[in-house]
Design an enzyme around this catalytic site. Sequence first.
Site, PDB file in Angstrom:
ATOM      1  N   GLU A 173       0.902  -1.177  -0.038  1.00 26.72           N
ATOM      2  CA  GLU A 173       0.138  -0.045  -0.086  1.00 26.72           C
ATOM      3  C   GLU A 173       0.715   1.131  -0.004  1.00 26.72           C
ATOM      4  O   GLU A 173       0.603   2.107   0.513  1.00 26.72           O
ATOM      5  CB  GLU A 173      -0.803  -0.111   1.307  1.00 26.72           C
ATOM      6  CG  GLU A 173      -1.886  -1.140   1.321  1.00 26.72           C
ATOM      7  CD  GLU A 173      -2.723  -1.325   0.145  1.00 26.72           C
ATOM      8  OE1 GLU A 173      -2.913  -0.284  -0.864  1.00 26.72           O
ATOM      9  OE2 GLU A 173      -3.141  -2.334  -0.267  1.00 26.72           O
ATOM     10  N   GLY A 174       1.885   1.161  -0.839  1.00 23.40           N
ATOM     11  CA  GLY A 174       2.775   2.532  -0.683  1.00 23.40           C
ATOM     12  C   GLY A 174       3.941   2.238   0.320  1.00 23.40           C
ATOM     13  O   GLY A 174       3.750   2.293   1.471  1.00 23.40           O
TER      14      GLY A 174
END
Length: 560
Positions: A425-426
Amino acid sequence: MPYAAPIAEQRFVLEQIVGIGELAGTERFAAASPDVIDAVLEGIAQLAEGEWAPLARAGDTVGAKWTPNGVVMPEGYKAAYKAFVEGGWGTIGVPEAFGGQGLPFAVQCAVLETLGSANMGFALAPILSVGAIEALQHHGTPDQQATWLPKLATGEWTGTMNLTEPQAGSDVGALRATATPRGDGTFLVKGTKIFISFGDHDLTDNIVHLVLARTPDAPVGTKGISLFLVPKVRADGTPNDVRVVSIEHKMGLHASPTCVLSFGDNDDCVGELIGPEFGGMRAMFTMMNNARLNVGLQGVQVAEAATQKAVEYARERVQGARAGAAAAIIEHPDVRRMLMRMKAQTQAARALVYYAAGQVDRAGLGDAAARDRLEITTPLAKAHGTDLGNEVASLGVQVHGGMGYIEETGAAQYFRDARITPIYEGTNGIQAADLVGRKLSLSTGAAFATLIEDLRGSTHEALGDLVTACEAVGRRLQTADADDRLAASYPFLTMLSVATCGWLLEREAAAAGDDAFGRAKKAVVAFYLDQIVPEALGLRAAAEASAAALYALDAEAFAA
């Protein structure tokens, strides 16, 4: 001692940090009365402790299995997920208009924390559905919402996010999946996606995939990306052309099948456009920003579970002596140091993530200041929350000593499970880059300035010094060149995160009473302020250093 949900701590943080009473005073969240919150926390604790936690070990040792007919979960998982659905736990934070209970997102976070501490890999299934629901709420048409949201809300169907491809990880603009119009408003989707958590399983009858792809003649890069809803089973009940190619063999989270999915092998994968054409990134970020807070929450989950296990072991393991008598290791100063640090960092992470969740709720009520505060605290919650989850899980292994390195004790599972959280997620490096690249200048710098102004309310000397340092470094980075900003980004993110956590914990200590809970809270907060906050001050030199030091060696020299 098996896992026990920290109900008193969760209720306290919801009251003092989220301000759940204030939210309950609004029409939208009027259902969030104290009695309802207590019932939610106690009810999810029963499910997590009684049905999800006992499956955690099998989830790790047996794990999800790929078969030619799809992914099969370990024995017991289907029944435990059915109990989650029948209990209505998926509906907690979903608006009533879509079949939900309409409670605050922060309360939903508490539910997911409890489930994830009991069984972190398993809890990824409802976490991903939360993001899919959010994307459809904001970007789906009324017909799409009516068709897909009710069963996503209950958990009868699960949702996924399909972004990554073999050649397109953090560089989303490099993706190659295609979506070709069929002439009836739908599209034929074709391509391969990797790293799809719960991309296939046997828990539900359907899975709703949200897929990024390019339409014909789309512009290059992220500007040409659109978002499509691609169900495993179409609305008319016929199977869609979606195939699970394989599942990854991973370091941890074995109860969460991480799939390679192929769309359109037979040129018959039908999808619907979500939002406008070329609006894919905006729609996907609605889902990803939600997911980033929930990944920060995974740091809280694993930290809580690892701390409970370490405390249990330290109280039972007799080794050495104190005052001439055999003693459990919890009586030794260095073990006390580790356990206090674990408790302090766990409570810090919870305060930070719950605080950001409360800003989600306030932003949803139209509070512009809360929207800005959410923007600037999201990278802190995701990055620092997961950093702390890793630190606490590692300390948990250390408390166990040699037994922590032995799989049977279970301490190693937390360490392995936690390690993915700073990556997906990043990555946390991307969160730090977002902080210094976008968030410092948000609202012409007002978002950062107002956060600093709030942090200045601290009365603790070291915390005050840290806030002053954060302000000075932040202002410098606002005008620094790109390389210097990025070189400083990670130490600065940690400094600002610790300052924010210290401010929140100081608020908690001020609200704590003189009962056993209050005394323990004050002791843990004092440890954090006196011992952890000063460490963050030591990062100032790195946050103010030039990027030149990072480029003193050329690429070839690193291999020498």
